[in-house]
Design a protein around this motif. Structure first.
Motif, PDB file in Angstrom:
ATOM      1  N   GLY A 104       0.817  -1.193   0.000  1.00  0.00           N
ATOM      2  CA  GLY A 104       0.000   0.000   0.000  1.00  0.00           C
ATOM      3  C   GLY A 104       0.856   1.249   0.000  1.00  0.00           C
ATOM      4  N   VAL A 105       0.194   2.390  -0.026  1.00  0.00           N
ATOM      5  CA  VAL A 105       0.887   3.672   0.021  1.00  0.00           C
ATOM      6  C   VAL A 105       1.171   4.013   1.473  1.00  0.00           C
ATOM      7  CG1 VAL A 105       0.744   6.119  -0.562  1.00  0.00           C
ATOM      8  CG2 VAL A 105      -0.252   4.414  -2.096  1.00  0.00           C
ATOM      9  N   LEU A 106       2.416   4.287   1.793  1.00  0.00           N
ATOM     10  CA  LEU A 106       2.818   4.606   3.157  1.00  0.00           C
ATOM     11  C   LEU A 106       2.601   6.079   3.440  1.00  0.00           C
ATOM     12  CD1 LEU A 106       6.157   2.580   3.300  1.00  0.00           C
ATOM     13  CD2 LEU A 106       3.902   1.880   4.110  1.00  0.00           C
ATOM     14  N   LYS A 107       2.291   6.373   4.685  1.00  0.00           N
ATOM     15  CA  LYS A 107       2.052   7.755   5.095  1.00  0.00           C
ATOM     16  C   LYS A 107       3.335   8.566   4.960  1.00  0.00           C
ATOM     17  CE  LYS A 107       0.535  10.523   9.044  1.00  0.00           C
ATOM     18  NZ  LYS A 107       0.144  10.501  10.468  1.00  0.00           N
ATOM     19  N   ALA A 108       3.208   9.761   4.420  1.00  0.00           N
ATOM     20  CA  ALA A 108       4.371  10.630   4.237  1.00  0.00           C
ATOM     21  C   ALA A 108       3.940  12.082   4.383  1.00  0.00           C
ATOM     22  CB  ALA A 108       5.005  10.406   2.867  1.00  0.00           C
ATOM     23  N   GLN A 109       4.909  12.954   4.540  1.00  0.00           N
ATOM     24  CA  GLN A 109       4.625  14.378   4.591  1.00  0.00           C
ATOM     25  C   GLN A 109       4.168  14.868   3.215  1.00  0.00           C
ATOM     26  OE1 GLN A 109       4.580  16.038   7.419  1.00  0.00           O
ATOM     27  NE2 GLN A 109       5.377  14.303   8.588  1.00  0.00           N
ATOM     28  N   GLN A 110       3.558  16.039   3.201  1.00  0.00           N
ATOM     29  CA  GLN A 110       2.938  16.531   1.974  1.00  0.00           C
ATOM     30  C   GLN A 110       3.942  16.674   0.832  1.00  0.00           C
ATOM     31  OE1 GLN A 110       0.854  20.205   2.520  1.00  0.00           O
ATOM     32  NE2 GLN A 110      -0.083  20.182   0.500  1.00  0.00           N
ATOM     33  N   ARG A 142       5.702   6.673  -1.253  1.00  0.00           N
ATOM     34  CA  ARG A 142       6.411   5.443  -0.916  1.00  0.00           C
ATOM     35  C   ARG A 142       5.419   4.298  -0.827  1.00  0.00           C
ATOM     36  NH1 ARG A 142       8.916   6.036   4.502  1.00  0.00           N
ATOM     37  NH2 ARG A 142       6.934   7.047   4.954  1.00  0.00           N
ATOM     38  N   TYR A 143       5.874   3.095  -1.170  1.00  0.00           N
ATOM     39  CA  TYR A 143       5.033   1.906  -1.133  1.00  0.00           C
ATOM     40  C   TYR A 143       5.653   0.877  -0.197  1.00  0.00           C
ATOM     41  CZ  TYR A 143       3.555   4.060  -5.540  1.00  0.00           C
ATOM     42  OH  TYR A 143       3.131   4.951  -6.486  1.00  0.00           O
ATOM     43  N   GLY A 144       4.805   0.052   0.406  1.00  0.00           N
ATOM     44  CA  GLY A 144       5.304  -0.999   1.274  1.00  0.00           C
ATOM     45  C   GLY A 144       4.247  -1.473   2.248  1.00  0.00           C
ATOM     46  N   HIS A 145       4.706  -2.044   3.361  1.00  0.00           N
ATOM     47  CA  HIS A 145       3.833  -2.555   4.416  1.00  0.00           C
ATOM     48  C   HIS A 145       4.005  -1.714   5.676  1.00  0.00           C
ATOM     49  CE1 HIS A 145       3.729  -6.886   2.584  1.00  0.00           C
ATOM     50  NE2 HIS A 145       2.891  -6.064   1.995  1.00  0.00           N
ATOM     51  N   LYS A 146       3.037  -1.851   6.581  1.00  0.00           N
ATOM     52  CA  LYS A 146       3.121  -1.236   7.906  1.00  0.00           C
ATOM     53  C   LYS A 146       2.846  -2.304   8.957  1.00  0.00           C
ATOM     54  CE  LYS A 146       0.173   2.140   7.421  1.00  0.00           C
ATOM     55  NZ  LYS A 146      -0.635   3.322   7.774  1.00  0.00           N
ATOM     56  N   TYR A 147       3.502  -2.156  10.098  1.00  0.00           N
ATOM     57  CA  TYR A 147       3.335  -3.099  11.202  1.00  0.00           C
ATOM     58  C   TYR A 147       2.990  -2.329  12.469  1.00  0.00           C
ATOM     59  CZ  TYR A 147       5.325  -6.746   8.259  1.00  0.00           C
ATOM     60  OH  TYR A 147       5.551  -7.645   7.246  1.00  0.00           O
ATOM     61  N   ILE A 186      -0.448  -4.408   9.170  1.00  0.00           N
ATOM     62  CA  ILE A 186      -1.650  -3.636   8.848  1.00  0.00           C
ATOM     63  C   ILE A 186      -1.906  -3.792   7.355  1.00  0.00           C
ATOM     64  CG2 ILE A 186      -2.739  -1.357   8.906  1.00  0.00           C
ATOM     65  CD1 ILE A 186      -0.695  -0.624  11.094  1.00  0.00           C
ATOM     66  N   GLY A 187      -2.862  -4.614   7.002  1.00  0.00           N
ATOM     67  CA  GLY A 187      -3.184  -4.851   5.604  1.00  0.00           C
ATOM     68  C   GLY A 187      -3.885  -3.668   4.975  1.00  0.00           C
ATOM     69  N   THR A 188      -3.964  -3.687   3.655  1.00  0.00           N
ATOM     70  CA  THR A 188      -4.616  -2.587   2.946  1.00  0.00           C
ATOM     71  C   THR A 188      -6.133  -2.616   3.111  1.00  0.00           C
ATOM     72  OG1 THR A 188      -4.643  -3.937   0.926  1.00  0.00           O
ATOM     73  CG2 THR A 188      -2.776  -2.444   1.241  1.00  0.00           C
ATOM     74  N   ALA A 189      -6.687  -3.739   3.572  1.00  0.00           N
ATOM     75  CA  ALA A 189      -8.131  -3.832   3.764  1.00  0.00           C
ATOM     76  C   ALA A 189      -8.573  -3.312   5.128  1.00  0.00           C
ATOM     77  CB  ALA A 189      -8.593  -5.282   3.590  1.00  0.00           C
ATOM     78  N   THR A 190      -7.637  -2.909   5.967  1.00  0.00           N
ATOM     79  CA  THR A 190      -7.969  -2.399   7.292  1.00  0.00           C
ATOM     80  C   THR A 190      -7.209  -1.100   7.533  1.00  0.00           C
ATOM     81  OG1 THR A 190      -8.063  -2.989   9.652  1.00  0.00           O
ATOM     82  CG2 THR A 190      -6.153  -3.743   8.392  1.00  0.00           C
ATOM     83  N   THR A 191      -7.214  -0.609   8.782  1.00  0.00           N
ATOM     84  CA  THR A 191      -6.548   0.642   9.133  1.00  0.00           C
ATOM     85  C   THR A 191      -5.687   0.449  10.382  1.00  0.00           C
ATOM     86  OG1 THR A 191      -8.370   1.402  10.543  1.00  0.00           O
ATOM     87  CG2 THR A 191      -8.455   1.973   8.188  1.00  0.00           C
ATOM     88  N   VAL A 238      -1.808  -1.216  -3.935  1.00  0.00           N
ATOM     89  CA  VAL A 238      -3.208  -1.004  -3.560  1.00  0.00           C
ATOM     90  C   VAL A 238      -3.381   0.427  -3.077  1.00  0.00           C
ATOM     91  CG1 VAL A 238      -5.093  -1.744  -2.065  1.00  0.00           C
ATOM     92  CG2 VAL A 238      -3.460  -3.426  -2.948  1.00  0.00           C
ATOM     93  N   PHE A 239      -4.275   1.153  -3.726  1.00  0.00           N
ATOM     94  CA  PHE A 239      -4.615   2.517  -3.313  1.00  0.00           C
ATOM     95  C   PHE A 239      -5.972   2.475  -2.624  1.00  0.00           C
ATOM     96  CE2 PHE A 239      -1.652   2.982  -6.758  1.00  0.00           C
ATOM     97  CZ  PHE A 239      -0.840   4.035  -6.364  1.00  0.00           C
ATOM     98  N   LYS A 240      -6.019   2.877  -1.356  1.00  0.00           N
ATOM     99  CA  LYS A 240      -7.252   2.776  -0.597  1.00  0.00           C
ATOM    100  C   LYS A 240      -8.340   3.706  -1.097  1.00  0.00           C
ATOM    101  CE  LYS A 240      -5.346   1.100   3.738  1.00  0.00           C
ATOM    102  NZ  LYS A 240      -5.287   1.285   5.210  1.00  0.00           N
ATOM    103  N   THR A 241      -7.974   4.741  -1.829  1.00  0.00           N
ATOM    104  CA  THR A 241      -8.983   5.676  -2.321  1.00  0.00           C
ATOM    105  C   THR A 241      -9.776   5.095  -3.482  1.00  0.00           C
ATOM    106  OG1 THR A 241      -7.297   6.672  -3.747  1.00  0.00           O
ATOM    107  CG2 THR A 241      -7.682   7.686  -1.604  1.00  0.00           C
ATOM    108  N   LYS A 242      -9.279   4.033  -4.081  1.00  0.00           N
ATOM    109  CA  LYS A 242      -9.973   3.407  -5.191  1.00  0.00           C
ATOM    110  C   LYS A 242     -10.717   2.177  -4.700  1.00  0.00           C
ATOM    111  CE  LYS A 242      -6.581   5.000  -8.598  1.00  0.00           C
ATOM    112  NZ  LYS A 242      -5.668   4.608  -9.683  1.00  0.00           N
ATOM    113  N   LYS A 243     -11.924   1.980  -5.209  1.00  0.00           N
ATOM    114  CA  LYS A 243     -12.751   0.872  -4.762  1.00  0.00           C
ATOM    115  C   LYS A 243     -12.261  -0.466  -5.290  1.00  0.00           C
ATOM    116  CE  LYS A 243     -16.942   3.667  -4.366  1.00  0.00           C
ATOM    117  NZ  LYS A 243     -18.359   3.821  -4.775  1.00  0.00           N
TER     118      LYS A 243
END
Length: 406
Positions: free
Chosen positions: A77-83, A88-93, A115-120, A393-398
């Motif tokens: 998924g897309v990782l959180k970053a500053q504006q 960046r792409y990858g996983h989060k734990y 933290i999968g892309t299907a959850t938060t 995976v982009f969460k903004t897209k269905k």
């Protein structure tokens, strides 16, 4: 213990490693971690570990594992970053830890979940908190940053006993006060919300206030009770304002630190401040694990292998935690040794320097390895199937993009 870990196979070069280097990856792919591991972490905690106001202090946060070019890695998924930062792409734990000793960076990892892309982040954290409360009945506080102030995370504390949240708020947050009592004889349901409580414009006097010193820094803490979020009526708590003051009593910073507390109102304001400021030890944990223990050095495309590596790093850190009072100090000459006339506690990096000698002298309860012969290798004419490619995976897209042709 290995020195600088830049890949899992580097562990095979350590003197305490007694098998072939290929067994490192075999263990990551086919190894098993028992379900009782979380209970073991809870039972291994020392009764002398520091508490505040009688509460164990825990912290929860997420850390990224950047994998920009890993097209064969699923669920990126897309990782959180500053504006202004690049995408960046990858996983989060999501890591849940117990804070051990204030004034140091020592923590005790308790749970790790991807933290999968299907959850938060907040949904995964809420489930971790519920599991912690289920096998740890002791009074505890979960501290978190402003990302966790939503209904998914705070809503988990509505049905929990002896487990409370202390999360950061945005400076422009709006909450609601208690509604006025319903007049007798009036019809309809009672009001759920009272007057607005806007952090940028507070006219109500605080219910509690305290000034104290943290070291040489003077701090003022004010507390307002019986407040709630409009989307979370069941969780009633307190708003805490923390201000760091100059010598003349004026605020040192332009904006104060705002917190939301779901626990008892009797807790002293100074204790609430110390609880949250202690939370930053988890940031030091992430930095140490990434720089010294190779937290993100496993570049496999196997999700199970990646998850087991995270747990193995956590178990290695637990070893450092348990041996910190036993190893022989091996500080560099330029590191400070004393503070206020007493020996400074060893840092995780300093314990890691002494861990290898300690483990070699301690021995291992595991039996000696036996030669297993030479493997047969791949059969003649074998051609591995190309790995499947995955889109980010982009969460903004269905819908998710279909995989590329292999």
């Amino acid at each position: 213990m290995a020195g600088h870990v830049n890949s899992p196979v580097v562990l095979s070069e350590a003197p305490v490693f007694r098998r072939k280097f290929s067994s490192v990856y075999d263990a990551l792919v086919h190894g098993e971690l028992g379900d009782e591991l979380k209970n073991l972490f809870s039972d291994s905690q020392d009764a002398d570990w520091e508490t505040i106001a009688g509460y164990e202090i825990h912290a929860i946060d997420a850390t990224p594992n950047e994998r920009m070019a890993a097209e064969t890695l699923a669920d990126r998924g897309v990782l959180k970053a500053q504006q202004k930062d690049p995408v960046r792409y990858g996983h989060k734990y999501s890591w849940l830890v117990r804070l051990v000793q204030s004034g140091t960076s020592w923590v005790a990892p308790e749970d790790i979940e991807r933290i999968g892309t299907a959850t938060t982040d907040t949904k995964v954290a809420a489930q971790q908190v519920k599991e912690l409360a289920g096998h740890n009945p002791r009074p505890k506080v979960i501290t978190a940053d402003s990302r966790y102030r939503d209904k998914h995370f705070l809503g988990a504390f509505a049905g929990l006993e002896n487990t409370y949240a202390l999360v950061r708020l945005q400076n422009n947050q709006k909450l609601s006060q208690e509604p006025a009592p319903k007049p007798e004889g009036s019809r309809g349901a009672p009001c759920k919300h009272g007057a607005d409580f806007q952090l940028t414009d507070i006219s109500r006097e605080p219910d509690a206030s305290q000034e104290f010193y943290l070291g040489r820094q003077k701090v003022r803490v004010r507390v307002w009770h019986k407040l709630h979020f409009k989307r979370l009526v069941k969780v009633v708590g307190s708003v805490v304002c923390v201000e760091f003051l100059k010598k003349d009593g004026t605020p040192r910073y332009k904006r104060p630190l705002w917190l939301f507390w779901t626990g008892p109102e009797e807790v002293a304001p100074s204790d609430l401040c110390r609880m949250y400021l202690w939370r930053f030890a988890i940031e030091h944990l992430f930095r140490f694990l990434k720089q010294h223990m190779g937290l993100n050095c496993n570049r496999s495309s196997n999700l199970d292998s990646l998850h087991r590596w995270m747990w193995i790093v956590a178990l290695a850190y637990w070893q450092l935690l348990l041996m910190r009072d036993t190893v022989k100090p091996n500080r560099p000459a330029w590191h400070p040794h004393k503070k206020d006339g007493q020996d400074k506690p060893l840092t995780p990096a300093q314990v890691q320097r002494s861990a290898q000698v300690f483990l070699l002298l301690s021995g291992s309860p595991a039996p000696n390895t036996r030669p297993a012969g030479k493997g047969c290798g791949r059969q003649k004419g074998y051609h591995p199937i190309p790995r499947k490619r995955f889109e980010v995976v982009f969460k903004t897209k269905k819908t998710q993009h279909p995989p590329k042709n292999c």
